[in-house]
Design a protein around this motif. Structure first.
Motif, PDB file in Angstrom:
ATOM      1  N   GLN A  20       0.846  -1.187   0.000  1.00  0.00           N
ATOM      2  CA  GLN A  20       0.000   0.000   0.000  1.00  0.00           C
ATOM      3  C   GLN A  20       0.892   1.252   0.000  1.00  0.00           C
ATOM      4  O   GLN A  20       1.307   1.701   1.060  1.00  0.00           O
ATOM      5  N   PRO A  21       1.166   1.785  -1.188  1.00  0.00           N
ATOM      6  CA  PRO A  21       2.011   2.982  -1.255  1.00  0.00           C
ATOM      7  C   PRO A  21       1.245   4.217  -0.800  1.00  0.00           C
ATOM      8  O   PRO A  21       0.012   4.220  -0.747  1.00  0.00           O
ATOM      9  N   LYS A  22       1.959   5.240  -0.462  1.00  0.00           N
ATOM     10  CA  LYS A  22       1.353   6.504  -0.049  1.00  0.00           C
ATOM     11  C   LYS A  22       1.552   7.554  -1.143  1.00  0.00           C
ATOM     12  O   LYS A  22       2.667   7.787  -1.582  1.00  0.00           O
TER      13      LYS A  22
ATOM     14  N   GLU B 202      -5.166   7.414  -7.884  1.00  0.00           N
ATOM     15  CA  GLU B 202      -4.141   7.106  -6.897  1.00  0.00           C
ATOM     16  C   GLU B 202      -4.056   5.590  -6.749  1.00  0.00           C
ATOM     17  O   GLU B 202      -5.070   4.891  -6.778  1.00  0.00           O
ATOM     18  N   ILE B 203      -2.852   5.084  -6.571  1.00  0.00           N
ATOM     19  CA  ILE B 203      -2.663   3.661  -6.350  1.00  0.00           C
ATOM     20  C   ILE B 203      -2.990   3.352  -4.895  1.00  0.00           C
ATOM     21  O   ILE B 203      -2.376   3.912  -3.982  1.00  0.00           O
ATOM     22  N   LEU B 204      -3.967   2.462  -4.668  1.00  0.00           N
ATOM     23  CA  LEU B 204      -4.311   2.039  -3.319  1.00  0.00           C
ATOM     24  C   LEU B 204      -3.446   0.872  -2.873  1.00  0.00           C
ATOM     25  O   LEU B 204      -3.000   0.816  -1.738  1.00  0.00           O
ATOM     26  N   ASP B 205      -3.253  -0.091  -3.764  1.00  0.00           N
ATOM     27  CA  ASP B 205      -2.288  -1.158  -3.505  1.00  0.00           C
ATOM     28  C   ASP B 205      -1.826  -1.744  -4.830  1.00  0.00           C
ATOM     29  O   ASP B 205      -2.455  -1.568  -5.867  1.00  0.00           O
TER      30      ASP B 205
ATOM     31  N   GLU C 247      10.388   0.389  -4.755  1.00  0.00           N
ATOM     32  CA  GLU C 247      10.345   1.778  -4.296  1.00  0.00           C
ATOM     33  C   GLU C 247       9.217   1.999  -3.295  1.00  0.00           C
ATOM     34  O   GLU C 247       9.376   2.723  -2.329  1.00  0.00           O
ATOM     35  N   CYS C 248       8.053   1.364  -3.498  1.00  0.00           N
ATOM     36  CA  CYS C 248       6.923   1.523  -2.569  1.00  0.00           C
ATOM     37  C   CYS C 248       7.239   0.924  -1.209  1.00  0.00           C
ATOM     38  O   CYS C 248       6.935   1.524  -0.179  1.00  0.00           O
ATOM     39  N   VAL C 249       7.848  -0.248  -1.193  1.00  0.00           N
ATOM     40  CA  VAL C 249       8.224  -0.873   0.082  1.00  0.00           C
ATOM     41  C   VAL C 249       9.263  -0.016   0.781  1.00  0.00           C
ATOM     42  O   VAL C 249       9.181   0.234   1.980  1.00  0.00           O
ATOM     43  N   LYS C 250      10.231   0.465   0.036  1.00  0.00           N
ATOM     44  CA  LYS C 250      11.298   1.281   0.599  1.00  0.00           C
ATOM     45  C   LYS C 250      10.737   2.580   1.187  1.00  0.00           C
ATOM     46  O   LYS C 250      11.179   3.032   2.239  1.00  0.00           O
ATOM     47  N   LEU C 251       9.734   3.168   0.538  1.00  0.00           N
ATOM     48  CA  LEU C 251       9.141   4.406   1.021  1.00  0.00           C
ATOM     49  C   LEU C 251       8.252   4.191   2.237  1.00  0.00           C
ATOM     50  O   LEU C 251       8.098   5.079   3.062  1.00  0.00           O
ATOM     51  N   ASN C 252       7.657   2.996   2.404  1.00  0.00           N
ATOM     52  CA  ASN C 252       6.700   2.752   3.476  1.00  0.00           C
ATOM     53  C   ASN C 252       7.299   2.185   4.749  1.00  0.00           C
ATOM     54  O   ASN C 252       6.742   2.347   5.812  1.00  0.00           O
TER      55      ASN C 252
END
Length: 120
Positions: free
Chosen positions: A12-14, A35-38, A106-111
């Motif tokens: 679940q990216p922000k 927006e990407i929810l997941d 990138e999403c995992v790294k950001l979250n």
């Protein structure tokens, strides 16, 4: 609560935006921001700014900009779930190999404060 049946972890990216485009050769292309929810290796769930007016099994083109690198890329998918008139689940049909891996990374790294890299 149902047990998880998915084979691929959903992230679940922000605040990652996407451009959603309908693909129908007989009609003009419709574009809507969302927006990407997941996101996972096999699909993506999107919240759109307005209804797209599509049906199950319709084709979509989704343009995403990588949050860290700023590199845009496009994936194609088939609409598989209508969660509401502005929330869709899409399974990928064609995409550039590695692009989904890159955005997931990138999403995992950001979250997460701790980054766990595992072989899938």
């Amino acid at each position: 609560m149902k047990p998880e049946r998915r084979n691929h972890q959903r992230v679940q990216p922000k605040n990652i935006q996407a451009g959603i485009h309908s693909i129908d050769p007989s009609k003009p292309e419709v574009s809507i921001d969302g927006e990407i929810l997941d996101i996972s290796l096999t699909g993506i769930r999107l919240k759109l700014s307005a209804p797209l007016g599509k049906n199950i099994d319709d084709s979509l083109k989704i343009t995403i900009t990588s949050p860290e690198s700023g590199t845009p890329f496009t994936v194609h998918g088939t609409l598989k779930h209508l969660h509401s008139d502005t929330e869709y689940g899409v399974h990928y049909t064609h995409h550039i190999e590695g692009s989904i891996d890159d955005i997931l990374f990138e999403c995992v790294k950001l979250n997460d404060s701790t980054l766990l890299i595992k072989h899938l």
